[in-house]
Design a protein around this motif. Structure first.
Motif, PDB file in Angstrom:
ATOM      1  N   LEU A 242       0.852  -1.196   0.000  1.00 29.85           N
ATOM      2  CA  LEU A 242       0.000   0.000   0.000  1.00 29.85           C
ATOM      3  C   LEU A 242       0.890   1.249   0.000  1.00 29.85           C
ATOM      4  CD1 LEU A 242      -2.671  -1.095   2.651  1.00 29.85           C
ATOM      5  CD2 LEU A 242      -2.869  -1.198   0.160  1.00 29.85           C
ATOM      6  N   ARG A 243       1.751   1.378  -0.995  1.00 30.04           N
ATOM      7  CA  ARG A 243       2.669   2.512  -1.069  1.00 30.04           C
ATOM      8  C   ARG A 243       2.755   3.030  -2.496  1.00 30.04           C
ATOM      9  NH1 ARG A 243       7.757   1.090  -3.125  1.00 30.04           N
ATOM     10  NH2 ARG A 243       8.044  -1.149  -3.416  1.00 30.04           N
ATOM     11  N   GLY A 244       3.166   4.304  -2.614  1.00 33.89           N
ATOM     12  CA  GLY A 244       3.372   4.893  -3.916  1.00 33.89           C
ATOM     13  C   GLY A 244       4.661   4.404  -4.563  1.00 33.89           C
TER      14      GLY A 244
ATOM     15  N   SER B  92       4.278  11.061  -3.460  1.00 33.52           N
ATOM     16  CA  SER B  92       4.129   9.623  -3.205  1.00 33.52           C
ATOM     17  C   SER B  92       3.795   9.424  -1.733  1.00 33.52           C
ATOM     18  CB  SER B  92       5.410   8.866  -3.573  1.00 33.52           C
ATOM     19  OG  SER B  92       5.198   7.479  -3.532  1.00 33.52           O
ATOM     20  N   SER B  93       2.803   8.548  -1.453  1.00 31.06           N
ATOM     21  CA  SER B  93       2.355   8.307  -0.080  1.00 31.06           C
ATOM     22  C   SER B  93       2.343   6.817   0.222  1.00 31.06           C
ATOM     23  CB  SER B  93       0.949   8.885   0.141  1.00 31.06           C
ATOM     24  OG  SER B  93       0.940  10.282  -0.042  1.00 31.06           O
ATOM     25  N   VAL B  94       2.283   6.481   1.510  1.00 32.24           N
ATOM     26  CA  VAL B  94       2.274   5.085   1.946  1.00 32.24           C
ATOM     27  C   VAL B  94       1.299   4.956   3.121  1.00 32.24           C
ATOM     28  CG1 VAL B  94       4.237   5.453   3.502  1.00 32.24           C
ATOM     29  CG2 VAL B  94       3.687   3.140   2.711  1.00 32.24           C
ATOM     30  N   LEU B  95       0.567   3.819   3.156  1.00 29.88           N
ATOM     31  CA  LEU B  95      -0.393   3.524   4.227  1.00 29.88           C
ATOM     32  C   LEU B  95       0.172   2.464   5.164  1.00 29.88           C
ATOM     33  CD1 LEU B  95      -3.694   3.298   2.146  1.00 29.88           C
ATOM     34  CD2 LEU B  95      -3.075   5.127   3.706  1.00 29.88           C
ATOM     35  N   ALA B  96      -0.351   2.413   6.396  1.00 28.74           N
ATOM     36  CA  ALA B  96       0.047   1.390   7.365  1.00 28.74           C
ATOM     37  C   ALA B  96      -0.526   0.038   6.969  1.00 28.74           C
ATOM     38  CB  ALA B  96      -0.413   1.773   8.767  1.00 28.74           C
TER      39      ALA B  96
ATOM     40  N   TYR C 169      -6.618   4.682   8.043  1.00 28.93           N
ATOM     41  CA  TYR C 169      -5.266   4.149   8.121  1.00 28.93           C
ATOM     42  C   TYR C 169      -4.299   5.308   8.413  1.00 28.93           C
ATOM     43  CZ  TYR C 169      -6.521  -0.325   5.861  1.00 28.93           C
ATOM     44  OH  TYR C 169      -7.058  -1.556   5.565  1.00 28.93           O
ATOM     45  N   PRO C 170      -3.242   5.083   9.196  1.00 27.60           N
ATOM     46  CA  PRO C 170      -2.162   6.072   9.240  1.00 27.60           C
ATOM     47  C   PRO C 170      -1.539   6.228   7.858  1.00 27.60           C
ATOM     48  CG  PRO C 170      -1.987   4.561  11.091  1.00 27.60           C
ATOM     49  CD  PRO C 170      -3.048   3.999  10.179  1.00 27.60           C
ATOM     50  N   ILE C 171      -1.204   7.469   7.475  1.00 26.81           N
ATOM     51  CA  ILE C 171      -0.658   7.737   6.141  1.00 26.81           C
ATOM     52  C   ILE C 171       0.498   8.722   6.263  1.00 26.81           C
ATOM     53  CG2 ILE C 171      -2.317   9.580   5.675  1.00 26.81           C
ATOM     54  CD1 ILE C 171      -2.264   8.695   2.724  1.00 26.81           C
ATOM     55  N   LEU C 172       1.513   8.547   5.375  1.00 19.95           N
ATOM     56  CA  LEU C 172       2.680   9.425   5.323  1.00 19.95           C
ATOM     57  C   LEU C 172       2.962   9.733   3.861  1.00 19.95           C
ATOM     58  CD1 LEU C 172       5.108  10.795   6.771  1.00 19.95           C
ATOM     59  CD2 LEU C 172       6.347   8.650   6.446  1.00 19.95           C
ATOM     60  N   GLY C 173       3.105  11.031   3.505  1.00 24.08           N
ATOM     61  CA  GLY C 173       3.369  11.440   2.130  1.00 24.08           C
ATOM     62  C   GLY C 173       4.597  12.336   2.036  1.00 24.08           C
ATOM     63  N   MET C 174       5.311  12.279   0.854  1.00 21.96           N
ATOM     64  CA  MET C 174       6.543  13.052   0.664  1.00 21.96           C
ATOM     65  C   MET C 174       6.620  13.583  -0.760  1.00 21.96           C
ATOM     66  SD  MET C 174       9.328  10.588   2.521  1.00 21.96           S
ATOM     67  CE  MET C 174       9.130  10.011   4.198  1.00 21.96           C
ATOM     68  N   ARG C 175       7.521  14.640  -0.912  1.00 18.79           N
ATOM     69  CA  ARG C 175       7.784  15.159  -2.249  1.00 18.79           C
ATOM     70  C   ARG C 175       9.166  15.819  -2.273  1.00 18.79           C
ATOM     71  NH1 ARG C 175       4.152  19.794  -4.941  1.00 18.79           N
ATOM     72  NH2 ARG C 175       2.463  18.277  -4.834  1.00 18.79           N
ATOM     73  N   SER C 176      10.217  15.082  -1.925  1.00 15.17           N
ATOM     74  CA  SER C 176      11.590  15.585  -2.007  1.00 15.17           C
ATOM     75  C   SER C 176      12.552  14.417  -1.820  1.00 15.17           C
ATOM     76  CB  SER C 176      11.837  16.637  -0.928  1.00 15.17           C
ATOM     77  OG  SER C 176      13.184  17.028  -0.942  1.00 15.17           O
TER      78      SER C 176
END
Length: 532
Positions: A14-16, A41-45, A157-164
């Motif tokens: 479950l990730r980008g 791009s993001s990712v779920l637990a 769901y906990p989620i974390l996203g990034m762009r760098s």
């Protein structure tokens, strides 16, 4: 005891495309292009927050980050678009580190944290499911609370996203101590919860409403109607309502009459005072008396006319009351003779009438009876008649019906050519939708060929246990019908009993019977693993 599962790591499935996981899914690094290209791009637990969890908390630590790069952390559903940063799309919320804004289902955020966050900062996410509240934590300090955070029927769901490319984040799902004192917050909420319970007033007929909702869910409409009648008998104030109205009207009429009498007395007293003042000349007195008498007669006539009009109005009101009482008696007699007519009273917690509820229950029971009797084709036609869109929206249910039709034909020993054509059609449908049933269908087709060779191309006896399949099929169809009707998939009483049984098992295992209602999160972390 079946212990609920909580998020413990980021899920590699479950990730980008540009989220790489390290240290058993605890650390995330962005491996995409530069910030200027605007690719996120993001990712779920690996697990959602359980629906019975009262308070959930997790933390991240920014190991490497810049002001130009964007990092967002929060909550989102499983079907969230992982090519977007969290908080930009439906049913998601997140705090971004570059500008300190909170994004709640909208690409346009609101100012939340003035200085944002960067390398070395620890950011926590705390979700209170009981109050539908969420707040973020920066370096152990609680920030402002956001109200009305809901995810409808989906689990967050906990989620974390990034762009760098320089972004690197470590996560703590409860494997070690948090910087924020979550235990103190939990104890505060627990005390507030018990204070509300101790000061709350119990609703009248609460047990009646619980049992009525359970009977409605289970489909026992006869018992439902009997209990509803008994509930109405426990409200004597409804029976005495007509008498109270009559007494109020009588008092009102008496007050009106007394006011008229007082006015007449006051006017007579005025006349006597005037007669005393007019004692100088008898002639003048006689003339004045005649004039006053005439005036009094006119006033009395007017008052009599008003009194007659009021009496007519009172008589008309009484006639209307009698007609209403007659109509009410007719309705009561009709309800006693014909129980199937629509009741006036609506269910306490909904807008459906009793007749609508009974009809929905009968349709579900009718479909269940047809399936258990083995008339699957008739059951399919009945479902399409009452719920045209059910099979279109639930292809798995449609496949199970086709499969059960085939098994009934096989059990009844139908013609082998018809069986082969139906079986081949069913097998082709399964390859398109569900590959897990291929082995079972091949086995059934093999049985058909074997018996067709031995017994004149007819299948005379094959031991197939259809009872469990039929019961499971009835349960799945009933569940879909309840979803279409916006009804709960389980009654409040069943959920309460399941909850109490789970708490009982936990109390027996932990030997702390006094603390059944609420569970100390810290104890379960150390004894049975992470529950945050």
């Amino acid at each position: 005891m079946n212990r609920q599962k909580f998020p413990s790591r980021w899920d590699s499935k479950l990730r980008g495309e540009y989220c790489q996981l390290f240290k058993k899914g605890q650390t995330v690094m962005y491996t995409g292009p530069e910030v200027s290209e605007g690719i996120s791009s993001s990712v779920l637990a690996n697990m959602p927050i359980p629906q019975h969890c009262a308070i959930y908390y997790f933390e991240i630590e920014i190991m490497r980050g810049t002001n130009e790069g964007i990092i967002g952390v929060g909550l989102a559903p499983k079907d969230y678009d992982l090519k977007k940063l969290p908080g930009w799309d439906h049913y998601s919320i997140a705090l971004h580190g570059d500008d300190g804004n909170v994004f709640f289902c909208d690409p346009a955020g609101d100012q939340y944290l003035s200085d944002g966050y960067t390398t070395g900062d620890k950011i926590g996410v705390c979700y209170n499911l009981l109050k539908r509240q969420l707040f973020f934590v920066k370096n152990g300090e609680e920030l402002s609370t956001i109200q009305g955070v809901e995810f409808k029927k989906q689990l967050p769901y906990p989620i974390l996203g990034m762009r760098s490319p320089t972004n690197r984040v470590a996560t703590n799902f409860g494997d070690k101590a948090f910087l924020f004192d979550i235990d103190a917050y939990f104890l505060k909420e627990k005390k507030e919860y018990f204070d509300r319970i101790n000061t709350a007033q119990i609703k009248k007929n609460l047990m009646f409403d619980l049992i009525l909702s359970h009977l409605k869910f289970k489909g026992n409409y006869k018992t439902y109607l009997m209990l509803l009648k008994e509930k109405n008998q426990f409200c004597p104030e409804l029976k005495n309502e007509d008498q109270k109205l009559k007494t109020i009207e009588q008092r009102h009429n008496i007050e009106k009459k007394t006011q008229v009498i007082k006015k007449n007395d006051e006017e007579k007293e005025k006349v006597k005072e005037r007669e005393k003042e007019m004692g100088k000349a008898k002639e003048m007195e006689m003339e004045m008396e005649k004039e006053m008498e005439k005036e009094m007669e006119k006033e009395m006539e007017k008052e009599m006319e008003k009194g007659k009009e009021k009496e007519k109005e009172i008589e008309i009101e009484k006639d209307i009351e009698k007609k209403i009482e007659m109509e009410m008696e007719k309705v009561k007699k009709q309800n006693n003779i014909q129980n199937k007519k629509q009741l006036i009273t609506n269910f306490p917690n909904g807008n459906k009438s009793i007749n609508q509820i009974i009809n929905e229950i009968k349709i579900r029971k009718k479909i269940e009876k047809i399936i258990l009797n083995g008339e699957i084709i008739q059951a399919k036609n009945t479902i399409e008649e009452y719920y045209p869109n059910l099979l279109l929206k639930n292809p798995k249910i449609k496949f199970q019906l086709q499969k059960q039709i085939f098994l009934e034909m096989l059990k009844n020993g139908d013609d082998i050519n018809l069986l082969l054509s139906k079986g081949t059609e069913l097998y082709q449908y399964s390859e398109k939708n569900n590959k897990k049933v291929d082995f079972e269908l091949r086995k059934i087709l093999a049985l058909i060929f074997k018996h067709s060779l031995l017994i004149n191309k007819k299948v005379t006896s094959i031991s197939i246990s259809n009872k469990e399949r039929k019961n499971d099929l009835c349960f799945q169809i009933s569940k879909c019908i309840l979803q279409i009707q916006n009804e709960p998939l389980n009654s409040p009483l069943s959920r309460m009993i399941n909850h109490l049984s789970i708490l009982k098992q936990f109390a027996i295992k932990s030997k702390k019977v006094r603390f059944i209602s609420l569970i100390n999160i810290n104890e379960i972390i150390h004894k049975e693993g992470n529950l945050y």
